[in-house]
Design a protein around this motif. Sequence first.
Motif, short mmCIF file in Angstrom:
data_model
loop_
_atom_site.label_atom_id
_atom_site.label_comp_id
_atom_site.label_asym_id
_atom_site.label_seq_id
_atom_site.Cartn_x
_atom_site.Cartn_y
_atom_site.Cartn_z
N TRP A 200 0.69 -1.25 -0.02
CA TRP A 200 0.10 0.22 -0.05
C TRP A 200 1.10 1.29 0.03
CZ3 TRP A 200 -4.56 -0.56 -1.49
CH2 TRP A 200 -5.33 -1.46 -1.36
N ARG A 201 1.90 1.14 0.79
CA ARG A 201 2.94 2.39 0.52
C ARG A 201 3.23 2.68 -0.96
NH1 ARG A 201 5.00 0.58 5.75
NH2 ARG A 201 6.78 -0.59 4.41
N ALA A 209 -5.05 4.54 6.89
CA ALA A 209 -5.89 3.48 6.11
C ALA A 209 -5.08 2.03 5.91
CB ALA A 209 -6.34 3.90 5.03
N ILE A 210 -3.94 2.09 5.64
CA ILE A 210 -3.08 0.95 5.78
C ILE A 210 -3.15 0.31 7.20
CG2 ILE A 210 -0.68 0.04 5.52
CD1 ILE A 210 0.02 2.44 3.83
N ARG A 211 -3.22 1.02 8.26
CA ARG A 211 -3.08 0.28 9.65
C ARG A 211 -4.43 -0.25 9.86
NH1 ARG A 211 0.25 5.02 10.98
NH2 ARG A 211 -1.88 6.23 11.40
N ALA A 212 -5.48 0.38 9.73
CA ALA A 212 -6.72 0.26 9.90
C ALA A 212 -7.16 -0.94 9.13
CB ALA A 212 -7.65 1.35 9.59
N GLY A 213 -6.67 -1.18 7.96
CA GLY A 213 -6.96 -2.34 7.00
C GLY A 213 -6.57 -3.56 7.42
N TRP A 214 -5.34 -3.76 8.02
CA TRP A 214 -4.78 -4.80 8.07
C TRP A 214 -5.58 -5.77 8.92
CZ3 TRP A 214 -1.90 -8.51 6.57
CH2 TRP A 214 -1.27 -9.36 7.21
N ARG A 215 -6.23 -5.42 9.93
CA ARG A 215 -6.80 -6.44 10.72
C ARG A 215 -8.11 -7.17 10.21
NH1 ARG A 215 -6.16 -7.74 15.99
NH2 ARG A 215 -7.77 -8.50 17.20
#
Length: 611
Positions: A200-201, A209-215
């Motif tokens: 994503w980066r 959004a990257i952090r929130a999407g992983w879980r």
Amino acid sequence: MASSPTAHTAVRRPLDTARPLDALRCDIGGPEPLNRVVADHLRRLGATVRDGGRGPGDIALGGGEFAPVMARTAWGSDGSGIEDEATAQAVTGVMAVHGRRHGAPRGLAVDYLATATGVLTVQGLLAGLVGQARGGPPARVRTTTADRAGLLTLSQYLAAAGADEPEAVEHAPGGPPFTSADGVLFELETLDPGAWAAFWRALEAPADAIRAGWRPFQFRYATACAPFPVDLHEVTRRHPWTRIRQAAARSEAEVCRLRTLAERAAEDDGADPWSLRALGPDRAATAAGRSATVATAATAATAATADRPLAGLTVLEAGRRIQAPLAAHLLGLLGARVIRIEPPGGDPLRGMPPACDGISARWLALNRGKEAVEIDIKAPGDRTRLRELVAEADVFLHNWAPGKAAELQLEAEHLTTVNPSLVYAYTGGWADRLDDAPMGTDFMVQARTGVGEAAHPHGEPPVPSLMTLLDVLGGLHGTEAVLAGLLLRERTGHGVRVESSLLGAADTLLAPALRRAATGADPRRPAGFRHPLRTSDGWIAPSDTSAAAAAAYDVTGMCTEDALDQLRGHGLTATAVTTDLSALHHDPRLSGPIGRDAHGAPVVPDPWSFA
């Protein structure tokens, strides 16, 4: 303890006979959708199949040295209102789980429960023959119903619904596939949070959004939904497919374009969904080793019973997640002793939320009742311990990454030197049948084979189901392959290598759609197919044959009970859709009860019942 084929009563077949049902005949009757897979798989295993069983739902398989083993298939119990695929999906919760990504119950447009019922029926027939070949008593008639097959396929979701704590991720609409700027629909896969973030980066996605999407991405296998931040979908729409593929290559994530059923039909090689290879004398151990296994045969054979034909056999399972653990679980239900090979410290998935009594409810759904041994397969000393266990086992089953077994010298040719009568089983992703195959996980195989298109009717975008359709069906194929291997061992006197795959499971599920695609017909079901009807307090699902007529009635202002009464009063068949999985514990429509284990976790009934 391992049982030696040379002590069994089955007539020996030539070593190059890799079809365990050679010279057997099957008379088959019952509902065609339920028996499509039964007839196809029995033919592929070598049997001569004829229409017309002893009764309207009877299947009889026998011949040669085998007395007939009997099976029956049905949608559900009499009077349950379960009469076809649509109503079975509605009652068992399949519509509810598949519909999570959509925010409302939706039926799968493929005949998933009929397919699972067929594979389970073949398992029961093979198990009966294995028990008979081992000197056990005549098998009882096994009945396999679509409602029990449905509960089995949803066992992990049911377990989570009955756990002591809530899910780790909220059930909310959303999930893949993603869309590129040039309109390519694609799946994304990685098991590594670092690769997720790097992908994503590379596309310049917002960090939050990257952090929130992983879980939700990580838990989509468990929850059947993936409510990602909308920003992630917007990011992919800004980049062409070429750029997205480059980002995946640099990050070591993988992407796969959603293929059509027509594309899959064009490349379909018609291969069997599993492979079986008898291992010849060049694989044999020393005479002393062979004598040792012969000495245990009498004990193993006398342990087989009519209901537990695999009693006395030992299965070593080195599996993670769903496919191999489910295959071993079913072998355990048929009587085998199952020993899990776990890494030092135990299987980390034991702690996956939600838990019952401190143990993952999902883990218990597939692994309760199994023994466990901790072995570091990378350590030479522990591999020696593993070979010692293999020497006393009947089956070694794993779903390691491709090439890992060979790297560790734990392939069939290595392990049959210590146990020549071993059934060596591998449940994988692609079975080396596709040159350009991506990572062999459920959603990637769905994307690559056209399941995403088949799962939804005409006029809707192709979307792979977030139910683990192929992991579960692949596990069922794994059990089927092991049982075929055990029977082939009895008939040849040698060990057997068997392999099943998610690709084979997809081909079994998609066979009717691929046949339509190959002839140029529309492979998808008509628009609105298996969409349940909204009532004032729930949902109802008409049977497939009643759906068109039922759609003419407006039931939105009626309660579910009144809506059902109205449709039934006009001669139509429909049933209430289960939306709360925990309510299934008390649902009178089911042919078997859902219980609780010692940890308080839900336990679905065995997929087979006996007359």
